[in-house]
Design an enzyme around this catalytic site. Structure first.
Site, PDB file in Angstrom:
ATOM      1  N   ASP A  31      41.823  41.957  42.062  1.00 25.85           N
ATOM      2  CA  ASP A  31      41.151  42.195  40.783  1.00 25.85           C
ATOM      3  C   ASP A  31      40.960  43.698  40.589  1.00 25.85           C
ATOM      4  O   ASP A  31      40.416  44.393  41.459  1.00 25.85           O
ATOM      5  CB  ASP A  31      39.789  41.489  40.760  1.00 25.85           C
ATOM      6  CG  ASP A  31      39.146  41.541  39.388  1.00 25.85           C
ATOM      7  OD1 ASP A  31      39.457  40.661  38.577  1.00 25.85           O
ATOM      8  OD2 ASP A  31      38.361  42.473  39.124  1.00 25.85           O
TER       9      ASP A  31
ATOM     10  N   ASN B 243      39.055  49.818  29.570  1.00 22.13           N
ATOM     11  CA  ASN B 243      39.328  49.426  28.181  1.00 22.13           C
ATOM     12  C   ASN B 243      38.384  50.132  27.209  1.00 22.13           C
ATOM     13  O   ASN B 243      38.790  50.580  26.135  1.00 22.13           O
ATOM     14  CB  ASN B 243      39.194  47.916  28.026  1.00 22.13           C
ATOM     15  CG  ASN B 243      40.456  47.187  28.438  1.00 22.13           C
ATOM     16  OD1 ASN B 243      41.545  47.751  28.380  1.00 22.13           O
ATOM     17  ND2 ASN B 243      40.322  45.944  28.861  1.00 22.13           N
TER      18      ASN B 243
ATOM     19  N   ASP C  30      46.391  48.001  28.920  1.00 23.05           N
ATOM     20  CA  ASP C  30      47.653  47.284  29.152  1.00 23.05           C
ATOM     21  C   ASP C  30      48.585  48.099  30.036  1.00 23.05           C
ATOM     22  O   ASP C  30      49.304  47.562  30.889  1.00 23.05           O
ATOM     23  CB  ASP C  30      48.339  46.987  27.817  1.00 23.05           C
ATOM     24  CG  ASP C  30      47.605  45.909  27.030  1.00 23.05           C
ATOM     25  OD1 ASP C  30      46.735  45.252  27.627  1.00 23.05           O
ATOM     26  OD2 ASP C  30      47.891  45.739  25.838  1.00 23.05           O
TER      27      ASP C  30
ATOM     28  N   GLU D 201      42.748  40.631  34.340  1.00 18.15           N
ATOM     29  CA  GLU D 201      43.144  41.737  35.209  1.00 18.15           C
ATOM     30  C   GLU D 201      43.255  41.291  36.670  1.00 18.15           C
ATOM     31  O   GLU D 201      43.174  42.120  37.576  1.00 18.15           O
ATOM     32  CB  GLU D 201      42.139  42.891  35.078  1.00 18.15           C
ATOM     33  CG  GLU D 201      40.745  42.611  35.633  1.00 18.15           C
ATOM     34  CD  GLU D 201      39.833  41.952  34.628  1.00 18.15           C
ATOM     35  OE1 GLU D 201      38.609  41.960  34.833  1.00 18.15           O
ATOM     36  OE2 GLU D 201      40.322  41.416  33.618  1.00 18.15           O
TER      37      GLU D 201
END
Length: 513
Positions: A390, A398, A407, A434
């Site tokens: 993770d 973000n 991304d 993620e």
């Protein structure tokens, strides 16, 4: 006197033979085209069902699963001793800080509410004190629990208006119950459905259509267009026909196919909506190519038949001329005609199969491929290790650098993993959001951890274009000891959670740390 005998004519048999061949060819071409059109339609249905399955598991369920896990752990924490009362009515500053730390772990949650059984509450982020906030009564909110209830599932509210923001929202909540069975209060996570819907905007469907997540009333809980949230998209009678775990339903009124996946908790549906006109257009395009191929072959058969008739007459005349003149030169040989092969759509079908098993953003295998591969290993009783990875602080990435850069981070972290694992014939899977997974068949836990550590160091040492951007990940890894799949995933997930708690950017083995 003109002498003529039909027994010496070979023109008629040749024409009759080619007529029979041509008629047979037309009948076979029609049957093949009809059968292929039917088969293509079934393949399109399979592709759309696979897309809906991936949309539900790889994205929606992974987010909900993460929130469920953290809610359960947090509720257990606040049930200890007087932790809930201390947080809500005792040291509220410390309590607010504690809730904000919890909120930072969940990018899909906008705020957290913690209330005791009397209705005293604490909300993070903090609510500005005013006349409106003074009138707030937690006991009137849909997430407040008045009685203790033991359940293996967390609870989800229907869509309702948030008291403070006045925006529609959905909450996931759980009673805080002490080990001796006393109800201490309620812990609720208020979901940021607009943020959760963002990834749907970048998801590419295999064909033109509309995809979204709805509740039992047909209202959109997640939608690529945030302005469409909580509006009705599916009629109740269609939802009542969706009785199995996943499948498809045809709406005769709108001539539309609804491909669906049903969640157990919450009672939501992942829907992929495709019109019959779109499917007909795609199948028509495919069969048109085949029809043109058959038509070309038919023309060639006719031309070849005419040529053979002409060539046979020429050969006969050459034989007669040879008899009359005594010239024994060889008559010209008849040349064979080649028919064109039928054009196929194999390349396009392979592309769609790839979309069903490969994640488009990261180029890793997707959750559906993971489920199939790990099931095969367990069915064959093959030893393997499982790792869950993770990305640390992905919500902050973000928020600070934007979803586009988020991304880019996902793609590059995946690329680093593929470069490490691929030489060892190992696959990296996008497990959801993620989070990534790796299966290590016939690999010792030590060797598997070493490969995972090499990936972690490559990501940690990578330079990024954005100034100040640092990317790391945490991971948990464990060996399979013939336990059920769910138990294995829970134990590896526990190791991943401990790695996060111990400072992130590290790998922990099951039952270590």
């Amino acid at each position: 006197m003109k002498i003529h005998s039909r027994q010496l004519s070979f023109t008629t048999p040749i024409l009759l033979s080619f007529a029979g061949i041509f008629v047979s060819f037309i009948v076979i071409a029609f049957l093949v085209t009809f059968s292929q059109q039917k088969e293509m339609l079934e393949r399109y249905h399979d592709i759309n069902r696979n897309f809906t399955h991936n949309l539900a598991l790889n994205y929606t369920q992974s987010i909900l699963r993460e929130n469920d896990y953290i809610l359960n752990r947090a509720a257990t924490f606040f049930a200890q001793d007087d932790q809930l009362d201390t947080t809500v009515t005792g040291d509220r500053e410390h309590g607010l800080k504690l809730l904000m730390q919890l909120l930072a772990l969940m990018p899909s949650v906008s705020s957290i509410s913690l209330a005791d059984s009397r209705g005293d509450h604490l909300r993070a982020p903090q609510v500005i004190a005013n006349a409106e906030s003074d009138q707030f009564d937690a006991r009137t909110r849909p997430w407040f629990m008045h009685q203790a209830e033991a359940s293996m599932f967390n609870h989800y509210t229907s869509a309702y208006e948030d008291y403070f923001t006045h925006n529609p929202t959905v909450s996931i909540y759980k009673p805080v119950i002490t080990p001796d069975g006393k109800l201490k209060g309620t812990l609720a996570f208020h979901l940021d459905v607009a943020s959760m819907s963002f990834t749907l905007r970048t998801t590419q469907s295999p064909m033109p259509g509309e995809f979204f997540i709805v509740d039992r009333e047909g209202k959109a809980m997640l939608h690529p267009d945030s302005g469409a949230l909580f509006k009705t998209f599916v009629r109740p009678e269609l939802l009542s026909a969706m009785t199995s775990g996943e499948g498809m339903v045809y709406d005769e009124k709108t001539a539309t196919w609804y491909y669906y996946y049903s969640f157990t908790n919450p009672d939501w549906f992942a829907i992929y909506k495709v019109s019959t006109a779109t499917l007909d257009s795609l199948t028509r395009h495919s069969t048109l190519i085949v029809s043109w191929g058959f038509g070309t072959a038919a023309v060639l058969i006719i031309l070849f038949g005419l040529y053979l008739r002409h060539a046979s007459r020429t050969v006969l005349m050459n034989i007669i001329d040879s008899i009359n003149t005594g010239d024994v030169k060889r008559a010209p040989k008849l040349e064979a005609m080649l028919s064109k092969a039928i054009l196929s759509n194999k390349e396009r079908e392979q592309s769609w199969v790839r979309q069903a098993t490969i994640d488009a953003l990261t180029n890793c295998k997707n959750r559906r491929a993971f489920d199939g591969d790990i099931a095969a290993l367990m069915n064959d009783h093959q030893p393997f290790s499982l790792a869950l990875v993770d990305i640390d602080n992905f919500k902050s990435i973000n928020d600070i650098w934007g979803h586009l850069n988020g991304d880019i981070v996902l793609r590059n972290v995946a690329r680093e993993g593929i470069q490490v694992m691929q030489p060892h014939t190992l696959s990296v899977y996008r497990y959801g959001g993620e989070e990534f997974a790796v299966l290590f068949p016939h690999t010792s836990l030590t060797d598997a951890t070493a490969l995972l550590e090499q990936w972690r160091k490559n990501v940690e040492g990578r330079s990024w274009r954005e100034e100040g951007l640092t990317v790391t990940f945490s991971a948990g890894i464990g060996e399979w000891h013939m336990e059920p799949l769910e138990q294995l995933i829970v134990s590896v997930d526990e190791a991943l959670y401990k790695a996060k708690q111990q400072g992130k950017n590290r790998i922990l083995q099951v039952n270590s740390g």
